[in-house]
Design a protein around this motif. Sequence first.
Motif, PDB file in Angstrom:
ATOM      1  N   THR A  18       0.974  -1.103   0.041  1.00 32.63           N
ATOM      2  CA  THR A  18       0.147   0.044  -0.007  1.00 32.63           C
ATOM      3  C   THR A  18       0.875   1.388  -0.054  1.00 32.63           C
ATOM      4  O   THR A  18       0.583   2.144  -0.744  1.00 32.63           O
ATOM      5  N   TYR A  19       1.834   1.193   0.726  1.00 31.37           N
ATOM      6  CA  TYR A  19       2.943   2.425   0.754  1.00 31.37           C
ATOM      7  C   TYR A  19       3.373   2.604  -0.537  1.00 31.37           C
ATOM      8  O   TYR A  19       3.437   3.837  -0.981  1.00 31.37           O
ATOM      9  N   LEU A  20       3.848   1.636  -1.065  1.00 33.39           N
ATOM     10  CA  LEU A  20       4.474   1.787  -2.458  1.00 33.39           C
ATOM     11  C   LEU A  20       3.646   2.270  -3.447  1.00 33.39           C
ATOM     12  O   LEU A  20       3.811   3.072  -4.342  1.00 33.39           O
ATOM     13  N   GLU A  42       2.985   6.007  -2.909  1.00 32.78           N
ATOM     14  CA  GLU A  42       4.207   6.734  -3.111  1.00 32.78           C
ATOM     15  C   GLU A  42       4.066   6.781  -4.907  1.00 32.78           C
ATOM     16  O   GLU A  42       4.501   7.917  -5.345  1.00 32.78           O
ATOM     17  N   LEU A  43       4.017   5.845  -5.794  1.00 25.37           N
ATOM     18  CA  LEU A  43       4.059   6.074  -7.077  1.00 25.37           C
ATOM     19  C   LEU A  43       2.822   6.729  -7.362  1.00 25.37           C
ATOM     20  O   LEU A  43       3.270   7.552  -8.389  1.00 25.37           O
ATOM     21  N   GLY A  58      -3.851  12.802  -8.846  1.00 27.18           N
ATOM     22  CA  GLY A  58      -5.276  12.909  -8.813  1.00 27.18           C
ATOM     23  C   GLY A  58      -6.004  11.567  -8.429  1.00 27.18           C
ATOM     24  O   GLY A  58      -7.136  11.525  -8.194  1.00 27.18           O
ATOM     25  N   LEU A  59      -5.289  10.651  -8.608  1.00 25.16           N
ATOM     26  CA  LEU A  59      -5.732   9.270  -8.388  1.00 25.16           C
ATOM     27  C   LEU A  59      -5.422   8.629  -6.805  1.00 25.16           C
ATOM     28  O   LEU A  59      -5.826   7.478  -6.785  1.00 25.16           O
ATOM     29  N   PHE A  60      -5.178   9.731  -6.025  1.00 25.18           N
ATOM     30  CA  PHE A  60      -4.934   9.265  -4.855  1.00 25.18           C
ATOM     31  C   PHE A  60      -6.018   8.485  -3.745  1.00 25.18           C
ATOM     32  O   PHE A  60      -5.998   7.516  -3.316  1.00 25.18           O
ATOM     33  N   ASP A  61      -7.358   9.057  -4.213  1.00 28.59           N
ATOM     34  CA  ASP A  61      -8.402   8.250  -3.500  1.00 28.59           C
ATOM     35  C   ASP A  61      -8.551   6.851  -4.297  1.00 28.59           C
ATOM     36  O   ASP A  61      -9.286   5.873  -3.503  1.00 28.59           O
ATOM     37  N   TRP A  62      -8.088   6.512  -5.178  1.00 34.74           N
ATOM     38  CA  TRP A  62      -8.045   5.050  -5.721  1.00 34.74           C
ATOM     39  C   TRP A  62      -6.886   4.295  -5.213  1.00 34.74           C
ATOM     40  O   TRP A  62      -6.690   3.334  -5.664  1.00 34.74           O
ATOM     41  N   SER A  63      -5.864   4.729  -4.252  1.00 37.78           N
ATOM     42  CA  SER A  63      -4.881   4.032  -3.832  1.00 37.78           C
ATOM     43  C   SER A  63      -5.225   2.906  -3.496  1.00 37.78           C
ATOM     44  O   SER A  63      -4.570   1.799  -3.510  1.00 37.78           O
TER      45      SER A  63
END
Length: 530
Positions: free
Chosen positions: A280-282, A285-286, A293-298
């Motif tokens: 999840t961390y990697l 970070e990517l 803009g895709l952070f909520d889909w991480s």
Amino acid sequence: MRRCLVLLLVAWYAVWALPAAAQTGSDAAYARLASDSYADIEAGIAALATSGDPKAGPVLRALIDNRLFYRPDDKALAVKDGAALTDLRTGAAVSPDGFKPVRVNNRLRRAIDASLGTLNLLAPDTATRRSAADAVFKARDAAALPALDTALARESDVGVKRSMQEARAAALLAKPGGASEIDRLAAVDTIQARGDSEALAILRGLANDPAQSVRDAAARGVSGIETRQALMANVQNAWYGISLGSVLLLAAIGLAITFGVMGIINMAHGEMVMLGAYTTYLVQELIRQKAPGLFDWSLPIAIPLAFLTAGAVGILIERTVIRHLYGRPLETLLATWGISLILQQAVRSVFGPTNREVGAPSYMSGAFDLFGLSITWGRLWIVVFALAVFVALNLTLKATSFGLKTRAVTQNRRMAAAMGIRTPWIDAFTFGLGSGIAGVAGVALSQIDNVSPNLGQGYIIDSFLVVVFGGVGNLWGTLVAALTLGVANKFLEPYAGAVLGKILLLVFIILFIQKRPRGLFALKGRAVEA
């Protein structure tokens, strides 16, 4: 002719006399603000709250922000905006020479909050009116009663109207002689219905009220609120227990599969959770570097990747180490413990020993109230996610060919092999499935715990307790055991403390296993690997 004359007089009064009176009142209020006396300033604040002057709100906000200045010589007021000083009457810039700041203490700040609340009670915005009513409630200023009565007559929103009624009740109870006994008894009922700690403080403050009936009603209200708060505290503890139980379920459900099918005491299970968290961390970070803009889909992206990563490592461990140790549980325990140390050191060498930051998407931030119960979105999503994983795993084991073969191997390995099932591959893929679910658990745990090489160590013992208590290899037993232990732990903590509470639960499980060695829900089969 007489009617026309009356209409002309009314029009003249509305157009000239009322504004002039309001202007005279506001001028007197401003003059009182230009003073060193806290009493005069407080009187000026109260006068501005009822003056109707459109400049009253900005002036009061400038006063509470320490941006209001006055000149003692002519009582002139000026508002500071950045480095500039603007005369309140003329709007022209003035020199700061001779101006002094209008002093404000805590009492005046409360008065300003109440006055701003009064000014905003008739605002067109619903949220502004609600905030205004809350400010008046906290200030408990009887001077706001006329404005509250006017606002209540016009209010149409049910929630805002209730807030205004509570503010009016608090203001009525603030001064014993300010209202009739009947009105004050009704106000006590309104405050009791609110039911929070602020309402409790108001009712306790009526212990010395002159009216016996008001004192009795307040005492009943205090008792009712305390009973309700005790009940809500138990409900809140139950919710915290369900939340903890969902975390234990995620951490233990994969172990229930591997332990139940193969009888392997996998001490590296916690490190599979850790690998999921670092995946999840990697991913985050990517995304931060390439596509913010895709952070909520991480997290949705990290879930399948964590499953594949931890599952692949699990299959590799099973194929290279564990398959040589079947039937020797003590040696598998030592081997998997050594593997856990290797994985921890490998992660520590690559990522370092310090905690890694894993952010929460917007839909997992914040909290909301449900019938007085405070629920954080993050915990709620973890509970939902844990149940979704449980349902998906149940469907996999009950509705797929792989699940059928897994259950056959679980119940009678020799018979399953005689029927043509390749038990070594079932062992490998089952171990990979359990490890993959542990990796998915790491995605969820990254939102509530520190992502570090030691992440899994905090859950491995609890996972084994859940599996043994629920029944080895039984998913429903794992669910019931996880929720039971979670709720029991949260109810024990307030009385015994966190450490002693865990010790008591461990003692209980040891005693329970003495009576039911196979746990709550024991698997049934012709052999069950006896």
